[in-house]
Each structure stands twice: as structure tokens, then as C-alpha cells.
Motif scaffolding. Structure first.
Motif, PDB file in Angstrom:
ATOM      1  N   SER A 209       0.825  -1.208   0.000  1.00 37.44           N
ATOM      2  CA  SER A 209       0.000   0.000   0.000  1.00 37.44           C
ATOM      3  C   SER A 209       0.861   1.259   0.000  1.00 37.44           C
ATOM      4  O   SER A 209       0.493   2.274  -0.608  1.00 37.44           O
ATOM      5  CB  SER A 209      -0.931   0.006   1.219  1.00 37.44           C
ATOM      6  OG  SER A 209      -0.197  -0.047   2.428  1.00 37.44           O
ATOM      7  N   TRP A 210       2.010   1.229   0.664  1.00 37.90           N
ATOM      8  CA  TRP A 210       2.891   2.395   0.708  1.00 37.90           C
ATOM      9  C   TRP A 210       3.461   2.712  -0.669  1.00 37.90           C
ATOM     10  O   TRP A 210       3.608   3.890  -1.036  1.00 37.90           O
ATOM     11  CB  TRP A 210       4.020   2.139   1.711  1.00 37.90           C
ATOM     12  CG  TRP A 210       4.926   3.300   1.941  1.00 37.90           C
ATOM     13  CD1 TRP A 210       6.179   3.482   1.428  1.00 37.90           C
ATOM     14  CD2 TRP A 210       4.675   4.450   2.769  1.00 37.90           C
ATOM     15  NE1 TRP A 210       6.722   4.663   1.881  1.00 37.90           N
ATOM     16  CE2 TRP A 210       5.826   5.279   2.707  1.00 37.90           C
ATOM     17  CE3 TRP A 210       3.599   4.847   3.537  1.00 37.90           C
ATOM     18  CZ2 TRP A 210       5.909   6.489   3.390  1.00 37.90           C
ATOM     19  CZ3 TRP A 210       3.687   6.053   4.230  1.00 37.90           C
ATOM     20  CH2 TRP A 210       4.814   6.849   4.149  1.00 37.90           C
ATOM     21  N   ASN A 211       3.772   1.680  -1.439  1.00 44.26           N
ATOM     22  CA  ASN A 211       4.369   1.875  -2.767  1.00 44.26           C
ATOM     23  C   ASN A 211       3.347   1.895  -3.894  1.00 44.26           C
ATOM     24  O   ASN A 211       3.730   2.056  -5.062  1.00 44.26           O
ATOM     25  CB  ASN A 211       5.396   0.768  -3.051  1.00 44.26           C
ATOM     26  CG  ASN A 211       6.605   0.854  -2.154  1.00 44.26           C
ATOM     27  OD1 ASN A 211       7.022   1.938  -1.770  1.00 44.26           O
ATOM     28  ND2 ASN A 211       7.175  -0.291  -1.795  1.00 44.26           N
ATOM     29  N   ASN A 212       2.075   1.732  -3.568  1.00 42.61           N
ATOM     30  CA  ASN A 212       1.044   1.642  -4.604  1.00 42.61           C
ATOM     31  C   ASN A 212       0.960   2.952  -5.393  1.00 42.61           C
ATOM     32  O   ASN A 212       0.799   4.034  -4.815  1.00 42.61           O
ATOM     33  CB  ASN A 212      -0.308   1.333  -3.959  1.00 42.61           C
ATOM     34  CG  ASN A 212      -1.330   0.892  -4.988  1.00 42.61           C
ATOM     35  OD1 ASN A 212      -0.986   0.631  -6.154  1.00 42.61           O
ATOM     36  ND2 ASN A 212      -2.570   0.803  -4.587  1.00 42.61           N
ATOM     37  N   PHE A 213       1.063   2.842  -6.689  1.00 40.56           N
ATOM     38  CA  PHE A 213       1.071   4.037  -7.542  1.00 40.56           C
ATOM     39  C   PHE A 213      -0.102   4.080  -8.515  1.00 40.56           C
ATOM     40  O   PHE A 213      -0.792   5.094  -8.641  1.00 40.56           O
ATOM     41  CB  PHE A 213       2.390   4.094  -8.324  1.00 40.56           C
ATOM     42  CG  PHE A 213       2.475   5.236  -9.307  1.00 40.56           C
ATOM     43  CD1 PHE A 213       2.760   6.518  -8.880  1.00 40.56           C
ATOM     44  CD2 PHE A 213       2.267   5.013 -10.659  1.00 40.56           C
ATOM     45  CE1 PHE A 213       2.829   7.566  -9.788  1.00 40.56           C
ATOM     46  CE2 PHE A 213       2.341   6.049 -11.574  1.00 40.56           C
ATOM     47  CZ  PHE A 213       2.627   7.335 -11.133  1.00 40.56           C
ATOM     48  N   LEU A 214      -0.362   2.963  -9.196  1.00 40.10           N
ATOM     49  CA  LEU A 214      -1.302   2.972 -10.310  1.00 40.10           C
ATOM     50  C   LEU A 214      -2.735   3.249  -9.864  1.00 40.10           C
ATOM     51  O   LEU A 214      -3.421   4.101 -10.445  1.00 40.10           O
ATOM     52  CB  LEU A 214      -1.219   1.640 -11.061  1.00 40.10           C
ATOM     53  CG  LEU A 214      -2.015   1.541 -12.366  1.00 40.10           C
ATOM     54  CD1 LEU A 214      -1.621   2.658 -13.315  1.00 40.10           C
ATOM     55  CD2 LEU A 214      -1.800   0.183 -13.009  1.00 40.10           C
ATOM     56  N   TRP A 215      -3.217   2.522  -8.832  1.00 39.25           N
ATOM     57  CA  TRP A 215      -4.608   2.702  -8.423  1.00 39.25           C
ATOM     58  C   TRP A 215      -4.884   4.104  -7.861  1.00 39.25           C
ATOM     59  O   TRP A 215      -5.848   4.750  -8.283  1.00 39.25           O
ATOM     60  CB  TRP A 215      -5.021   1.621  -7.431  1.00 39.25           C
ATOM     61  CG  TRP A 215      -6.417   1.793  -6.922  1.00 39.25           C
ATOM     62  CD1 TRP A 215      -6.806   2.121  -5.666  1.00 39.25           C
ATOM     63  CD2 TRP A 215      -7.626   1.661  -7.686  1.00 39.25           C
ATOM     64  NE1 TRP A 215      -8.169   2.210  -5.586  1.00 39.25           N
ATOM     65  CE2 TRP A 215      -8.699   1.939  -6.812  1.00 39.25           C
ATOM     66  CE3 TRP A 215      -7.897   1.366  -9.013  1.00 39.25           C
ATOM     67  CZ2 TRP A 215     -10.024   1.906  -7.230  1.00 39.25           C
ATOM     68  CZ3 TRP A 215      -9.220   1.332  -9.439  1.00 39.25           C
ATOM     69  CH2 TRP A 215     -10.258   1.600  -8.552  1.00 39.25           C
ATOM     70  N   PRO A 216      -4.078   4.628  -6.932  1.00 37.98           N
ATOM     71  CA  PRO A 216      -4.328   6.011  -6.494  1.00 37.98           C
ATOM     72  C   PRO A 216      -4.239   7.025  -7.634  1.00 37.98           C
ATOM     73  O   PRO A 216      -4.968   8.023  -7.638  1.00 37.98           O
ATOM     74  CB  PRO A 216      -3.215   6.255  -5.461  1.00 37.98           C
ATOM     75  CG  PRO A 216      -2.881   4.906  -4.948  1.00 37.98           C
ATOM     76  CD  PRO A 216      -3.017   3.989  -6.141  1.00 37.98           C
ATOM     77  N   LEU A 217      -3.375   6.772  -8.605  1.00 41.10           N
ATOM     78  CA  LEU A 217      -3.258   7.679  -9.744  1.00 41.10           C
ATOM     79  C   LEU A 217      -4.572   7.760 -10.519  1.00 41.10           C
ATOM     80  O   LEU A 217      -4.950   8.830 -11.019  1.00 41.10           O
ATOM     81  CB  LEU A 217      -2.127   7.211 -10.661  1.00 41.10           C
ATOM     82  CG  LEU A 217      -1.849   8.070 -11.898  1.00 41.10           C
ATOM     83  CD1 LEU A 217      -1.339   9.441 -11.491  1.00 41.10           C
ATOM     84  CD2 LEU A 217      -0.836   7.380 -12.811  1.00 41.10           C
ATOM     85  N   LEU A 218      -5.295   6.636 -10.639  1.00 45.39           N
ATOM     86  CA  LEU A 218      -6.571   6.620 -11.344  1.00 45.39           C
ATOM     87  C   LEU A 218      -7.676   7.290 -10.544  1.00 45.39           C
ATOM     88  O   LEU A 218      -8.538   7.979 -11.104  1.00 45.39           O
ATOM     89  CB  LEU A 218      -6.982   5.172 -11.659  1.00 45.39           C
ATOM     90  CG  LEU A 218      -6.205   4.440 -12.751  1.00 45.39           C
ATOM     91  CD1 LEU A 218      -6.704   3.015 -12.869  1.00 45.39           C
ATOM     92  CD2 LEU A 218      -6.333   5.158 -14.084  1.00 45.39           C
ATOM     93  N   VAL A 219      -7.661   7.101  -9.249  1.00 45.84           N
ATOM     94  CA  VAL A 219      -8.795   7.532  -8.418  1.00 45.84           C
ATOM     95  C   VAL A 219      -8.674   8.984  -7.979  1.00 45.84           C
ATOM     96  O   VAL A 219      -9.676   9.691  -7.871  1.00 45.84           O
ATOM     97  CB  VAL A 219      -8.908   6.610  -7.177  1.00 45.84           C
ATOM     98  CG1 VAL A 219     -10.035   7.073  -6.266  1.00 45.84           C
ATOM     99  CG2 VAL A 219      -9.137   5.174  -7.612  1.00 45.84           C
TER     100      VAL A 219
END
Length: 279
Positions: A209-219
Motif C-alpha cells: 500500500s505504501w508503494n502503490n502508484f497505479l490505483w491512487p493515480l486513477l482515483v
């Protein structure tokens, strides 16, 4: 002779592991050194082990702590989102995994099969359906929209199920005889026995979750909700590349993961090995 040969083998193994560890740490060491270098030198030479000691300074970190207000907003967003994802994921995933391992009910194997299928499907395949779901639920550009698809992890469910299958079922029967509820059995008896699995999953879920990039970028639409990976990516623009601030900020992002691992590392290996062999 046998003891001496064992000692020699132990020393050789230690040296080999130490060398491998140093090689693995080279990228991190070079990143830390580069975080003290000015932007002009980084643009000219890139990230390198060639150190010009006269050029090293704390200016990059001073800028982050005194002028980069948005950076700390991104840092806070990542801490809040990652912390909540860890808490909710451990809570719900452990309950689901425990239920699949400890209770015999109709459709149990089918549910577990669906869990395995979801694990095998790349998350990128699910992006568009999940994105449309967030639109329908009006959760775009919200904390909830970022966290909701990650709260119940199929990998965590599988892991907790494997770990719970190794727990003694006699304790459950004894607790029922004493009048304990099913929730009481889980929270008071089984959950404490599953602490190594909770520690292992806390580290893995936190890292993801700390390194998550793609999903937060979309939302995410507003910069106020940017997480660290997205915020740091915005420092690279066609009008100027702030490599000095980017690298110093990237070094700062390592700190929470190191703290998380330090807190749970004593249970980490035990949780992974035990959960991986039960079946």
C-alpha cells in the motif's frame, strides 16, 4: 575436526551472505549519497558512487523540512491510507481466512477456489471494472475510493487460511464447552496464536500500500489527496526536473517501512514459513 569444519563452513556462509547483503544494499547506499548532492551534479553525473565530498550538503533535506509543504501533505496521506489499509486488511482478511480453515460449510471450497482465481488475475485486468465501480459509488477522489479495493486482499486471505489450518481445533471445542461465542473464540484464543501471521502480513500489506502508484493515480483528482508515489512523480515535469528534492524525498519514504519491519521482524520469518507449509 568436525567442529572446526563446521565453524569454517559457518564463517564462509556468513561472509557470502554478508557480500550478497552489501550488493543488495548498493542501490540504497547510492540513493542516500545522491540525496546530499546538488541538482546540477545529479543532472551531469547521475546517481553514482563517485563522491565529491565538497559538493555534499544538507540543502535538499533543509528544503524538504522548511519549504516543501506539499511533500508532508503527501506523506501524511500515505501514512493515513497505508495505516488504515493494514488495519482493515488484517482484520477482514484474517477473519475470512480463519473461517475458510476452521468451519465446514456449504460452498467453502468454491469460495476458496474464487480466492485462488483472483490471486492469479493481475490487478491491472481489474482496474477498469474497479474504476467504474468507484464512479458508480461516487468514491472518486476520496480516501475510501483509494482504500476500498485493497481492504480485503486475496493473498492475505490465502495466507491466513493456510496458517489457521495449523491451529489446534481442540482449543475451539474447549472454548465452546466453556460457553464462549464464535467471535470470542477468534479474538481471545485464535487471534493471539496467529500473531506471527499478522506480523508478516502487516509488513507485506504495508509495503504494497505504501508503494502503490497505479490505483491512487486513477482515483485521485486533487493534489490534496496525492500519496507519496504520485506526489514525487509530479516533481518530474517538462519544465524542470527536481532530481535533488525527488531523491531526498525518496530516501525519506523508506523510513516508515524500516520502522514497520523493525517492529514486526521477529515474527516475520516464523509467520511466512508456518503459513506457507500448512495445507
Amino acid at each position: 575436526m568436525k567442529k572446526k569444519s563446521n565453524k569454517v563452513a559457518t564463517w564462509l556462509l556468513t561472509i557470502i551472505i554478508g557480500i550478497i547483503a552489501l550488493i543488495a544494499l548498493f542501490p540504497l547506499i547510492s540513493l542516500i549519497i545522491s540525496s546530499f548532492r546538488p541538482s546540477t551534479e545529479l543532472m551531469r553525473d547521475g546517481i553514482t558512487f563517485s563522491i565529491n565530498w565538497s559538493e555534499l550538503s544538507l540543502d535538499n533535506y533543509l528544503y524538504i523540512f522548511t519549504q516543501a509543504g506539499e511533500y508532508w501533505k503527501w506523506y501524511g496521506n500515505s501514512l493515513i491510507i497505508s495505516g488504515l489499509i493494514i488495519i482493515f486488511s488484517l482484520f477482514f482478511s484474517s477473519m475470512v481466512g480463519y473461517a475458510l480453515a476452521s468451519y465446514d460449510f456449504k460452498g467453502r471450497n468454491l469460495i476458496f477456489l474464487f480466492v485462488l482465481i483472483i490471486i492469479m488475475i493481475p490487478f491491472e485486468v481489474l482496474l477498469l471494472p474497479l474504476y467504474q465501480l468507484m464512479i458508480d459509488l461516487r468514491l472518486i477522489n476520496t480516501y475510501t475510493g483509494i482504500m476500498l479495493p485493497l481492504i480485503v486482499s486475496p493473498t492475505a486471505v490465502f495466507f491466513f487460511r493456510q496458517y489457521a489450518m495449523g491451529l489446534p481445533k481442540e482449543l475451539m471445542d474447549a472454548a465452546r464447552i466453556d460457553g464462549s461465542t464464535e467471535y470470542g473464540i477468534f479474538f481471545k484464543i485464535m487471534a493471539p496464536l496467529m500473531l506471527p501471521s499478522f506480523a508478516a502480513m502487516a509488513i507485506l500489506q504495508g509495503l504494497h500500500s505504501w508503494n502503490n502508484f497505479l490505483w491512487p493515480l486513477l482515483v485521485v483528482r486533487s493534489s490534496d489527496l496525492f500519496t507519496l508515489p504520485i506526489g514525487l512523480a509530479t516533481l518530474l515535469t517538462p519544465y524542470g526536473n527536481n532530481y535533488d528534492i525527488l531523491i531526498a524525498g525518496a530516501v525519506m519514504t523508506v523510513i516508515p517501512i524500516v520502522i514497520l519491519f523493525a517492529l514486526f521482524q521477529r515474527y516475520f520469518v516464523a509467520g511466512l514459513t508456518t503459513g506457507g507449509v500448512k495445507g
